[in-house]
Scaffold this active site. Structure first.
Site, PDB file in Angstrom:
ATOM      1  N   SER A   1       5.394  -4.975   7.455  1.00  0.00           N
ATOM      2  CA  SER A   1       5.652  -3.808   6.614  1.00  0.00           C
ATOM      3  C   SER A   1       7.043  -3.940   6.012  1.00  0.00           C
ATOM      4  O   SER A   1       7.966  -4.425   6.672  1.00  0.00           O
ATOM      5  CB  SER A   1       5.577  -2.533   7.466  1.00  0.00           C
ATOM      6  OG  SER A   1       6.153  -1.449   6.772  1.00  0.00           O
TER       7      SER A   1
ATOM      8  N   HIS B   1       6.160  -9.138   1.653  1.00  0.00           N
ATOM      9  CA  HIS B   1       6.069  -9.948   2.876  1.00  0.00           C
ATOM     10  C   HIS B   1       4.718 -10.653   2.848  1.00  0.00           C
ATOM     11  O   HIS B   1       3.948 -10.515   1.870  1.00  0.00           O
ATOM     12  CB  HIS B   1       6.228  -9.061   4.122  1.00  0.00           C
ATOM     13  CG  HIS B   1       5.358  -7.850   4.110  1.00  0.00           C
ATOM     14  ND1 HIS B   1       3.985  -7.903   4.197  1.00  0.00           N
ATOM     15  CD2 HIS B   1       5.660  -6.525   3.977  1.00  0.00           C
ATOM     16  CE1 HIS B   1       3.485  -6.691   4.154  1.00  0.00           C
ATOM     17  NE2 HIS B   1       4.471  -5.820   3.999  1.00  0.00           N
TER      18      HIS B   1
ATOM     19  N   LYS C   1      -4.049  -2.392   6.704  1.00  0.00           N
ATOM     20  CA  LYS C   1      -2.867  -1.793   7.336  1.00  0.00           C
ATOM     21  C   LYS C   1      -2.764  -0.303   6.987  1.00  0.00           C
ATOM     22  O   LYS C   1      -2.397   0.516   7.818  1.00  0.00           O
ATOM     23  CB  LYS C   1      -1.633  -2.572   6.856  1.00  0.00           C
ATOM     24  CG  LYS C   1      -0.333  -1.839   6.872  1.00  0.00           C
ATOM     25  CD  LYS C   1       0.360  -2.031   8.172  1.00  0.00           C
ATOM     26  CE  LYS C   1       1.669  -1.305   8.340  1.00  0.00           C
ATOM     27  NZ  LYS C   1       2.253  -0.643   7.244  1.00  0.00           N
ATOM     28  N   ASP C   2      -3.054   0.033   5.728  1.00  0.00           N
ATOM     29  CA  ASP C   2      -3.049   1.435   5.304  1.00  0.00           C
ATOM     30  C   ASP C   2      -4.510   1.878   5.181  1.00  0.00           C
ATOM     31  O   ASP C   2      -5.040   2.057   4.078  1.00  0.00           O
ATOM     32  CB  ASP C   2      -2.305   1.576   3.976  1.00  0.00           C
ATOM     33  CG  ASP C   2      -0.862   1.105   4.091  1.00  0.00           C
ATOM     34  OD1 ASP C   2      -0.030   1.894   4.532  1.00  0.00           O
ATOM     35  OD2 ASP C   2      -0.588  -0.071   3.783  1.00  0.00           O
TER      36      ASP C   2
ATOM     37  N   GLN D   1       4.838   9.762  -4.463  1.00  0.00           N
ATOM     38  CA  GLN D   1       4.186   9.736  -3.147  1.00  0.00           C
ATOM     39  C   GLN D   1       5.178   9.935  -2.006  1.00  0.00           C
ATOM     40  O   GLN D   1       4.799   9.859  -0.843  1.00  0.00           O
ATOM     41  CB  GLN D   1       3.368   8.458  -2.963  1.00  0.00           C
ATOM     42  CG  GLN D   1       4.175   7.180  -2.834  1.00  0.00           C
ATOM     43  CD  GLN D   1       3.287   5.955  -2.890  1.00  0.00           C
ATOM     44  OE1 GLN D   1       2.697   5.649  -3.912  1.00  0.00           O
ATOM     45  NE2 GLN D   1       3.166   5.240  -1.777  1.00  0.00           N
TER      46      GLN D   1
ATOM     47  N   HIS E   1       1.477  -8.729   1.797  1.00  0.00           N
ATOM     48  CA  HIS E   1       1.245  -8.605   0.354  1.00  0.00           C
ATOM     49  C   HIS E   1       0.727  -9.932  -0.218  1.00  0.00           C
ATOM     50  O   HIS E   1      -0.210  -9.951  -1.013  1.00  0.00           O
ATOM     51  CB  HIS E   1       2.554  -8.266  -0.378  1.00  0.00           C
ATOM     52  CG  HIS E   1       3.169  -6.951  -0.018  1.00  0.00           C
ATOM     53  ND1 HIS E   1       4.346  -6.842   0.692  1.00  0.00           N
ATOM     54  CD2 HIS E   1       2.783  -5.675  -0.282  1.00  0.00           C
ATOM     55  CE1 HIS E   1       4.660  -5.568   0.830  1.00  0.00           C
ATOM     56  NE2 HIS E   1       3.732  -4.832   0.259  1.00  0.00           N
TER      57      HIS E   1
HETATM   58  P1  AMP Z   1       3.009  -1.297  -0.089  1.00  0.00           P
HETATM   59  O1  AMP Z   1       3.912  -2.216  -0.852  1.00  0.00           O
HETATM   60  O2  AMP Z   1       3.478  -1.003   1.296  1.00  0.00           O
HETATM   61  O3  AMP Z   1       2.622  -0.084  -0.876  1.00  0.00           O
HETATM   62  O4  AMP Z   1       1.648  -2.111   0.137  1.00  0.00           O
HETATM   63  C1  AMP Z   1       0.941  -2.670  -0.946  1.00  0.00           C
HETATM   64  C2  AMP Z   1      -0.395  -3.162  -0.447  1.00  0.00           C
HETATM   65  O5  AMP Z   1      -0.190  -4.155   0.572  1.00  0.00           O
HETATM   66  C3  AMP Z   1      -1.246  -2.069   0.199  1.00  0.00           C
HETATM   67  O6  AMP Z   1      -2.614  -2.258  -0.153  1.00  0.00           O
HETATM   68  C4  AMP Z   1      -1.027  -2.288   1.674  1.00  0.00           C
HETATM   69  O7  AMP Z   1      -2.089  -1.820   2.487  1.00  0.00           O
HETATM   70  C5  AMP Z   1      -0.934  -3.806   1.715  1.00  0.00           C
HETATM   71  N1  AMP Z   1      -0.243  -4.237   2.934  1.00  0.00           N
HETATM   72  C6  AMP Z   1       0.961  -3.816   3.387  1.00  0.00           C
HETATM   73  N2  AMP Z   1       1.241  -4.389   4.577  1.00  0.00           N
HETATM   74  C7  AMP Z   1       0.186  -5.193   4.884  1.00  0.00           C
HETATM   75  C8  AMP Z   1      -0.128  -6.048   5.993  1.00  0.00           C
HETATM   76  N3  AMP Z   1       0.694  -6.193   7.024  1.00  0.00           N
HETATM   77  N4  AMP Z   1      -1.307  -6.703   5.968  1.00  0.00           N
HETATM   78  C9  AMP Z   1      -2.179  -6.550   4.929  1.00  0.00           C
HETATM   79  N5  AMP Z   1      -1.931  -5.765   3.846  1.00  0.00           N
HETATM   80  C10 AMP Z   1      -0.770  -5.091   3.837  1.00  0.00           C
END
Ligand code: AMP
Length: 277
Positions: A182, A31, A146-147, A58, A34
């Site tokens: 997300s 999204h 976000k995380d 995880q 990312h």
């Molecule tokens: P994920 O695919 O959920 O593991 O996220 C991959 C990376 O994207 C991680 O560093 C997350 O913190 C970041 N991320 C996910 N959602 C967001 C968001 N809404 N804004 C900024 N970074 C994000």
């Protein structure tokens, strides 16, 4: 944009990069949050590598590893638009061959918040990130605010293990109504979706109380809890006001704190946070 499926393909493509390389690890189903990480990575570096890997280690057995949303074609089309150079899409067997038995575990700050609700989650995150960092050999890596706890845990791991890697944390990207973007938002039903911004509204309420001088963490958490309780389907897992470095709960806000929360709304468990002070 080039695609690597194996570690050896990834290393070959990496060896052809002629300048600083940035790296954005993801689990796919991308999204704009990312993409913002990739935009930042490309702004700061000539080469950007993105990994797409739903990391089995995880997820707990009762979690959504099998049903986590996946759409590689859509992800690749999105990554093209932000001029990604290399996409690494390994299989679970490639990342965890038979007999793979080494774990990287950051203690202390993983025992609270997400780590309390999801034991072993961060062990999976730090292990896979360590492996990915060793494979990609980037100069810098981009993580989302976000995380928040994940970003801190990765920073701690990189510092503790003397890894030669710069970490950049990028602010949370939100939908127009405030909901943090997300991949799991896709689980929200049409009935649940309009209620989802209540998480961000409660964080804004906390921020407003802080601006007016409130420093009692319990009062802030109580007000947030009351607001979220107006959505009957919302089940609060935790709302915590924590020291930004140790992630230990604070009673009185003095220095910088992170207010973080996890709320189950129907199927998805949504997380969000803000930093105050
Ligand atoms: P994920 O695919 O959920 O593991 O996220 C991959 C990376 O994207 C991680 O560093 C997350 O913190 C970041 N991320 C996910 N959602 C967001 C968001 N809404 N804004 C900024 N970074 C994000």
């Amino acid at each position: 944009m080039q695609i690597a499926h194996t570690i050896s393909e990834m290393k070959t493509l990496r060896s052809k990069c002629t300048g600083p390389v940035s790296f954005v690890p993801t689990m796919g189903y991308l999204h704009d949050g990312h993409l913002e990480l990739v935009r930042r990575a490309k702004k700061d570096n000539p080469f950007a590598v993105v990994s797409i890997f739903v990391n089995p280690t995880q997820f707990a057995p009762n979690e959504d590893f099998k049903t986590y949303p996946r759409d590689i074609d859509r992800d690749l089309a999105m990554l093209e638009t932000v001029k990604t150079d290399i996409v690494f899409i390994p299989s679970p067997e490639e990342m965890y061959p038979e007999g793979c038995n080494t774990w990287v575990d950051v203690e202390g700050i993983t025992a609270t918040l997400e780590g309390r609700s999801r034991p072993k989650h961060f062990r999976g995150v730090t292990t896979v990130c360590n492996k990915l960092f060793n494979i990609v050999e980037a100069d810098s890596t981009y993580f989302g605010q976000k995380d928040a706890q994940q970003a801190l845990v990765i920073q701690k791991m990189v510092a503790d293990l003397n890894m030669n890697l710069k970490i950049i944390v990028v602010p949370t990207v939100r939908e127009k109504d405030g909901l943090a973007m997300s991949s799991r938002n896709t689980y929200l039903t049409a009935e649940e979706r309009p209620s989802a911004p209540v998480l961000y509204k409660s964080l804004q309420l906390a921020s407003g109380m802080y601006e007016k001088g409130e420093r009692d963490a319990r009062k802030i958490v109580a007000a947030m809890t009351q607001l979220i309780s107006t959505v009957p389907a919302a089940k609060i897992d935790y709302i915590c006001v924590s020291d930004i470095n140790t992630l230990q709960d604070v009673d009185t806000i003095k220095g910088k704190v992170v207010i973080s929360m996890a709320v189950k709304l129907g199927k998805p468990r949504l997380i969000d946070n803000i930093i105050l002070g």
